[in-house]
Design an enzyme around this catalytic site. Sequence first.
Site, PDB file in Angstrom:
ATOM      1  N   GLY A  26      29.160  67.022  72.896  1.00  0.00           N
ATOM      2  CA  GLY A  26      29.709  66.395  71.768  1.00  0.00           C
ATOM      3  C   GLY A  26      29.078  67.529  70.541  1.00  0.00           C
ATOM      4  N   ASP A  84      18.434  62.716  75.635  1.00  0.00           N
ATOM      5  CA  ASP A  84      19.103  62.920  76.983  1.00  0.00           C
ATOM      6  C   ASP A  84      18.840  61.479  77.580  1.00  0.00           C
ATOM      7  OD1 ASP A  84      20.190  63.563  79.425  1.00  0.00           O
ATOM      8  OD2 ASP A  84      18.983  65.517  79.597  1.00  0.00           O
ATOM      9  N   TYR A 101      32.480  64.138  89.188  1.00  0.00           N
ATOM     10  CA  TYR A 101      33.019  63.203  87.922  1.00  0.00           C
ATOM     11  C   TYR A 101      33.478  61.944  88.672  1.00  0.00           C
ATOM     12  CZ  TYR A 101      35.232  61.648  83.792  1.00  0.00           C
ATOM     13  OH  TYR A 101      35.800  60.786  82.747  1.00  0.00           O
ATOM     14  N   LEU A 151      29.445  55.874  76.818  1.00  0.00           N
ATOM     15  CA  LEU A 151      30.315  56.519  76.849  1.00  0.00           C
ATOM     16  C   LEU A 151      29.986  58.155  77.033  1.00  0.00           C
ATOM     17  CD1 LEU A 151      31.383  54.439  74.012  1.00  0.00           C
ATOM     18  CD2 LEU A 151      33.626  55.533  75.213  1.00  0.00           C
ATOM     19  N   GLY A 177      19.081  49.306  82.475  1.00  0.00           N
ATOM     20  CA  GLY A 177      17.781  48.976  82.551  1.00  0.00           C
ATOM     21  C   GLY A 177      17.330  48.344  81.045  1.00  0.00           C
ATOM     22  N   ARG A 205      41.373  70.615  78.399  1.00  0.00           N
ATOM     23  CA  ARG A 205      42.197  69.776  78.696  1.00  0.00           C
ATOM     24  C   ARG A 205      43.779  69.975  78.173  1.00  0.00           C
ATOM     25  NH1 ARG A 205      38.572  64.469  77.840  1.00  0.00           N
ATOM     26  NH2 ARG A 205      37.567  65.187  76.307  1.00  0.00           N
ATOM     27  N   ASN A 217      22.805  63.728  73.393  1.00  0.00           N
ATOM     28  CA  ASN A 217      22.207  65.040  73.299  1.00  0.00           C
ATOM     29  C   ASN A 217      22.926  66.212  72.884  1.00  0.00           C
ATOM     30  OD1 ASN A 217      23.938  65.309  75.503  1.00  0.00           O
ATOM     31  ND2 ASN A 217      22.304  65.566  76.902  1.00  0.00           N
ATOM     32  N   GLY A 264      30.462  62.244  70.987  1.00  0.00           N
ATOM     33  CA  GLY A 264      31.558  62.871  71.502  1.00  0.00           C
ATOM     34  C   GLY A 264      32.773  62.466  70.790  1.00  0.00           C
ATOM     35  N   LYS A 323      19.292  45.186  80.430  1.00  0.00           N
ATOM     36  CA  LYS A 323      18.514  44.074  80.988  1.00  0.00           C
ATOM     37  C   LYS A 323      17.256  43.531  80.248  1.00  0.00           C
ATOM     38  CE  LYS A 323      16.083  43.304  85.508  1.00  0.00           C
ATOM     39  NZ  LYS A 323      14.735  43.931  85.536  1.00  0.00           N
TER      40      LYS A 323
HETATM   41  P1  NAD Z   1      32.995  64.027  75.447  1.00  0.00           P
HETATM   42  O1  NAD Z   1      32.349  64.956  76.068  1.00  0.00           O
HETATM   43  O2  NAD Z   1      33.612  64.589  73.941  1.00  0.00           O
HETATM   44  O3  NAD Z   1      31.879  63.080  74.980  1.00  0.00           O
HETATM   45  C1  NAD Z   1      30.781  62.740  75.877  1.00  0.00           C
HETATM   46  C2  NAD Z   1      29.568  62.498  74.980  1.00  0.00           C
HETATM   47  O4  NAD Z   1      28.263  62.012  75.858  1.00  0.00           O
HETATM   48  C3  NAD Z   1      29.520  63.789  74.294  1.00  0.00           C
HETATM   49  O5  NAD Z   1      28.988  63.888  72.871  1.00  0.00           O
HETATM   50  C4  NAD Z   1      28.081  64.286  74.975  1.00  0.00           C
HETATM   51  O6  NAD Z   1      27.197  65.316  74.128  1.00  0.00           O
HETATM   52  C5  NAD Z   1      27.129  63.138  75.329  1.00  0.00           C
HETATM   53  N1  NAD Z   1      26.467  63.346  76.574  1.00  0.00           N
HETATM   54  C6  NAD Z   1      26.607  64.026  77.720  1.00  0.00           C
HETATM   55  N2  NAD Z   1      25.585  63.796  78.669  1.00  0.00           N
HETATM   56  C7  NAD Z   1      24.733  63.048  77.790  1.00  0.00           C
HETATM   57  C8  NAD Z   1      23.365  62.691  78.302  1.00  0.00           C
HETATM   58  N3  NAD Z   1      22.547  63.204  79.319  1.00  0.00           N
HETATM   59  N4  NAD Z   1      22.826  61.987  77.211  1.00  0.00           N
HETATM   60  C9  NAD Z   1      23.208  61.818  75.913  1.00  0.00           C
HETATM   61  N5  NAD Z   1      24.449  61.971  75.874  1.00  0.00           N
HETATM   62  C10 NAD Z   1      25.019  62.805  76.503  1.00  0.00           C
HETATM   63  O7  NAD Z   1      34.146  63.131  76.240  1.00  0.00           O
HETATM   64  P2  NAD Z   1      34.904  62.056  75.769  1.00  0.00           P
HETATM   65  O8  NAD Z   1      36.213  62.431  76.174  1.00  0.00           O
HETATM   66  O9  NAD Z   1      34.489  61.499  74.509  1.00  0.00           O
HETATM   67  O10 NAD Z   1      34.653  60.923  77.025  1.00  0.00           O
HETATM   68  C11 NAD Z   1      33.833  59.896  76.653  1.00  0.00           C
HETATM   69  C12 NAD Z   1      33.709  58.910  77.935  1.00  0.00           C
HETATM   70  O11 NAD Z   1      34.998  58.258  78.079  1.00  0.00           O
HETATM   71  C13 NAD Z   1      32.989  59.597  78.912  1.00  0.00           C
HETATM   72  O12 NAD Z   1      32.209  58.721  79.645  1.00  0.00           O
HETATM   73  C14 NAD Z   1      34.244  59.927  79.917  1.00  0.00           C
HETATM   74  O13 NAD Z   1      34.053  59.978  81.130  1.00  0.00           O
HETATM   75  C15 NAD Z   1      35.349  58.753  79.529  1.00  0.00           C
HETATM   76  N6  NAD Z   1      36.602  59.229  79.821  1.00  0.00           N
HETATM   77  C16 NAD Z   1      37.317  59.776  78.892  1.00  0.00           C
HETATM   78  C17 NAD Z   1      38.463  60.083  79.169  1.00  0.00           C
HETATM   79  C18 NAD Z   1      39.381  60.890  77.961  1.00  0.00           C
HETATM   80  O14 NAD Z   1      40.589  61.267  78.409  1.00  0.00           O
HETATM   81  N7  NAD Z   1      38.860  61.435  77.053  1.00  0.00           N
HETATM   82  C19 NAD Z   1      39.135  59.692  80.157  1.00  0.00           C
HETATM   83  C20 NAD Z   1      38.566  59.105  81.204  1.00  0.00           C
HETATM   84  C21 NAD Z   1      37.155  58.793  80.936  1.00  0.00           C
HETATM   85  N1  UDP Z   2      47.206  71.341  82.601  1.00  0.00           N
HETATM   86  C1  UDP Z   2      47.981  72.530  82.366  1.00  0.00           C
HETATM   87  N2  UDP Z   2      47.687  73.526  81.590  1.00  0.00           N
HETATM   88  C2  UDP Z   2      46.322  73.309  80.897  1.00  0.00           C
HETATM   89  C3  UDP Z   2      45.356  72.334  81.277  1.00  0.00           C
HETATM   90  C4  UDP Z   2      45.944  71.341  81.948  1.00  0.00           C
HETATM   91  O1  UDP Z   2      48.976  72.414  83.084  1.00  0.00           O
HETATM   92  O2  UDP Z   2      46.154  74.362  80.080  1.00  0.00           O
HETATM   93  C5  UDP Z   2      47.450  70.417  83.658  1.00  0.00           C
HETATM   94  C6  UDP Z   2      46.430  69.942  84.773  1.00  0.00           C
HETATM   95  O3  UDP Z   2      46.624  70.753  85.717  1.00  0.00           O
HETATM   96  C7  UDP Z   2      46.846  68.571  84.988  1.00  0.00           C
HETATM   97  C8  UDP Z   2      47.134  68.032  83.753  1.00  0.00           C
HETATM   98  O4  UDP Z   2      47.883  69.040  82.875  1.00  0.00           O
HETATM   99  O5  UDP Z   2      47.952  68.442  85.798  1.00  0.00           O
HETATM  100  C9  UDP Z   2      46.289  67.109  82.954  1.00  0.00           C
HETATM  101  O6  UDP Z   2      45.021  68.055  82.802  1.00  0.00           O
HETATM  102  P1  UDP Z   2      43.716  67.640  82.002  1.00  0.00           P
HETATM  103  O7  UDP Z   2      42.472  68.620  82.055  1.00  0.00           O
HETATM  104  O8  UDP Z   2      44.104  67.226  80.536  1.00  0.00           O
HETATM  105  O9  UDP Z   2      43.306  66.346  82.673  1.00  0.00           O
HETATM  106  P2  UDP Z   2      43.279  65.557  84.101  1.00  0.00           P
HETATM  107  O10 UDP Z   2      44.362  64.331  83.875  1.00  0.00           O
HETATM  108  O11 UDP Z   2      43.659  66.543  84.938  1.00  0.00           O
HETATM  109  O12 UDP Z   2      41.766  64.797  84.314  1.00  0.00           O
END
Ligand code: NAD
Ligand code: UDP
Length: 311
Positions: free
Chosen positions: A37, A57, A146, A74, A103, A187, A33, A11, A106
Amino acid sequence: MPRVVVAGGAGFVGSHVCDRLLERGDEVVCIDNLLTGSANNIEHLYANDRFTFVRHDATTHVWVPGPVDAIMHLASPASPVDFAKLPIEILKIGGLGTHNLLGLAKQKDAKFFLASTSEVYGDPAVHPQPETYWGNVNPIGPRSVYDEAKRYAEALTMAYHRHHDVDVRIVRIFNTYGPRMRPDDGRVVSNFVTQALRNEPITMYGDGSQTRSFCYVDDQVAGHLALLDGDHTGPINIGNDGEFTVAELAEIVIRVTNSKSEVSFAPLPIDDPTRRRPDLTEARTKLGWKPMIDLETGIERTAEYFAKIIT
Ligand code: NAD
Ligand code: UDP
């Protein structure tokens, strides 16, 4: 040499975690999976004999042969657009996936690191948000798949810590951006930067007065490694405490990309948090970590990346 399993390693954030671990000499087993990503994020690592990719997965039984020192979880779709498209998958990876990976931790006597989120604070009534704040989450709203999955994942992680003595770390990640985000992940940074590069309208939801605090991915991952290596269990906030309205973000993106885009307005999504900013006192004092990259610099680097991959 430490051997680290990175679930979600293909990801956006996970692939940068794999990069940093390999750079410092660790061995990495990436499990993904490819739901949200992409193999493109890790293909530069295939030639490294300390890197293995397993397409799997994590909501089904997870097994990794050989010793494991740490498991970094992650894996989870993370964009509000994904909350609508992949609600059951999100609940399953936060619940079943976290259970399977705990698991494994552990069984292997490995450290377990959970990527949680600022979304556990919901639409926060306390500002900025310290780790002691219990949050304001709508348990049945569109974001709940989420938010509640991550809250459950935190509870499960602490149960394994208290009941099974697993050594755990929990990070609460605040809005993170940078190269390898999907241009169509919905986003705000991906939308605004791709729209600006194409000189298309910038889609502002609501009046743009809602705030977020945007952390560049390199800072975020440096915080993860500081937490992983240190003695502090967490939960600990990692993000950038510069707070910007979405309207201010649009201005910065338009200026940095030298775009002709104009702002267009669309309705605010349901339960969209009105403001968000991490209290970083714990990260600064307990991890000796702080964010280094300002928003303008980070947006410049992100725009360079998107310019190469979008048409
Ligand atoms: P992303 O979607 O780019 O990465 C998530 C990865 O997890 C992907 O590669 C996806 O294929 C993999 N994945 C999803 N379900 C799976 C499964 N069942 N088995 C195996 N792999 C699986 O998202 P990201 O932005 O890189 O986020 C990474 C982590 O950070 C996540 O746990 C997310 O909740 C957390 N997070 C991210 C942000 C952010 O701003 N990017 C903010 C808060 C939390
Ligand atoms: N947002 C926006 N225009 C877009 C996408 C998002 O104005 O095209 C706003 C959304 O409503 C939120 C903030 O930008 O207030 C951040 O959104 P994002 O989806 O990045 O992440 P969030 O912090 O809400 O999880």
